[in-house]
Design a protein around this motif. Structure first.
Motif: not given
Length: 485
Positions: A450-463
């Motif tokens: 799902g997009e929510d879980e995937q976006e959470l991973v992306v935010n971890k990497l971007r931050n």
């Protein structure tokens, strides 16, 4: 309701039958011969099509009756080979065949009495110009160690006799696959260097020239492009001269280290090696194994979920990795993490694609399958000892079996920091059917859905890490990919 279903099925069949011959032939080329013949028997529209197939595959295994019979039993082989001979006679009949066979693939057991009949039939159609290209498979895959020495020697003698009796076949043989055969060294070398002069692909499984023997290949006139050796019992394979070989695949050896050496293989571009590395095999240095190769652009290493059998090294790899464009590291046990693989980036100044696959079979937790393999041990890699280029040309990182664990996040970040030109990070799901059914599945190893879980991973990497690379999630259950910029 049943009548409606029948009506829909008939309409579907009629629509398919209205397609032209070329399209229908493309369909038949993707099914086995028995299915093609059944289609012809059920429909007059399809009846002539099997004899128009340009690529024809006739496999002994397709004639083993259900329930599936053990192909190693003589009676079963005899019946299947009889049916195979009849199928070849029918499909290559000059009175029925309307087109030339551009590729004929035949799978048989050469030591069976029907092989002479099959050899005569194939030899005749080659003479008549009806067949241009042949792929031949002899034998079937067996559990290692279950085939007697006598049987393996008999098979090798049968192969030699077959090509001696039907030399025209060897003149258009481009692919040869052999299982379970012990040759005299001169006979196997003669087969590669002098008999099968048009051979492009050679696959040997559980084949040798005597247990723990040395086999030298010196074939300056060979056209061989791909050599694949699996479960072969050589103490050493010395590739002295194979001027057109572009790819070598080597797996499951018995010696302490990989028993393969290179001398004059000028066109070699791709190497694959795989092994579970059971005792008494020992870890080795890639630079030692690949010494003598300088043009490899693709390297695949498969650990099959067991120990990491590479020894740490630094500058020694530079000469063999100088042209490396793609590095694939498969089946790294999930408990080992992935950070250690970044140690290979320094030695590959031209690397563009790094593909890593995680071995995460939770179904094994309830089984004792690992007792048959070596104890899982990670490699003694100390990542902190390596200095990494900040401007690596790496463009793509792909992780198969990604999970949102801290280990995987740190690994991706480490690659991002070392590859300023990174364009994409592809994260793929992977799971076997047994793992899906097991009740011991761990939530910590779950692929983000799902997009929510995937976006959470992306935010971890971007931050935490700076990179302009796209992050692409490729879910095995979803056709469309979810891309984060």
């Amino acid at each position: 309701m049943e009548l409606n279903n029948v009506h829909v099925q008939q309409v579907g069949e009629d629509m398919i039958s209205k397609l032209n011959d070329d399209v229908l032939l493309l369909i038949l080329e993707n099914v086995d011969l028995t299915m093609s013949v059944r289609a012809g028997a059920l429909s007059t529209r399809w009846r002539h099509l099997p004899w128009l197939l340009g690529q024809l595959t006739i496999d002994m295994m397709d004639f083993l009756h259900e329930p599936y019979a053990d192909p190693t039993v003589d009676d079963h082989i005899d019946k299947a080979m009889s049916s195979l001979a009849e199928a070849i006679r029918s499909m290559l009949s000059p009175s029925r065949r309307k087109t030339v066979v551009t590729r004929l693939c035949v799978s048989l057991v050469i030591t069976n009495s029907y092989s002479s009949e099959i050899g005569h039939l194939v030899n005749e159609v080659v003479e008549n110009g009806m067949v241009k290209d042949i792929e031949l498979t002899s034998g079937v895959e067996r559990i290692p160690g279950t085939v007697s020495d006598e049987e393996m020697e008999k098979h090798a003698n049968g192969v030699n006799s077959f090509f001696s009796n039907y030399p025209i076949i060897s003149c258009c043989l481009t692919r040869l696959l052999l299982f379970n055969a012990t040759f005299v060294e001169s006979d196997l070398h003669n087969l590669i260097a002098n008999v099968c002069t048009e051979l492009r692909y050679l696959y040997l499984s559980q084949c040798d020239t005597g247990f723990q023997s040395t086999f030298k290949i010196d074939a300056p006139n060979s056209k061989l492009n791909i050599l694949e050796l699996v479960h072969c019992h050589f103490a050493q394979v010395e590739l002295h001269c194979l001027p057109m070989v572009e790819k070598v695949i080597f797996g499951f050896w018995l010696t302490r280290c990989v028993p393969l050496t290179w001398e004059y293989i000028p066109c070699l571009k791709e190497v694959e090696i795989f092994s579970a590395m059971p005792p008494p095999q020992e870890p080795f240095k890639l630079s030692d194994f690949l010494r003598g190769t300088t043009c490899i652009n693709t390297l695949s290493l498969d650990f099959l979920g067991q120990k990491i059998w590479l020894l740490p090294e630094k500058h020694q790899l530079s000469s063999v990795f100088s042209n490396l464009r793609k590095l694939c590291i498969y089946d790294v046990f999930v408990g080992f993490g992935l950070l250690w693989t970044t140690a290979l980036l320094e030695a590959a100044p031209s690397l563009e694609i790094l593909e890593v696959e995680v071995y995460d079979h939770r179904c094994e937790e309830d089984e004792k399958v690992t007792e048959k393999c070596a104890e899982r041990t990670n490699g003694p890699w100390q990542v902190s000892e390596f200095a990494y280029p900040k401007h690596s040309p790496l463009k793509e990182l792909e992780i198969i079996g990604f999970n949102a664990s801290e280990e995987h996040i740190v690994f991706i970040g480490a690659v991002m920091e070392r590859a300023s030109n990174l364009q994409s990070v592809v994260l793929k799901d992977k799971c076997c059917k047994e793992c899906e059914a097991t009740s011991t599945a761990s939530v910590k190893r779950k692929f983000p859905e799902g997009e929510d879980e995937q976006e959470l991973v992306v935010n971890k990497l971007r931050n935490r890490f700076f990179s302009r690379a796209q992050i692409i999630f490729s879910d095995r259950k979803v056709v469309n990919e979810c891309v984060f910029v």
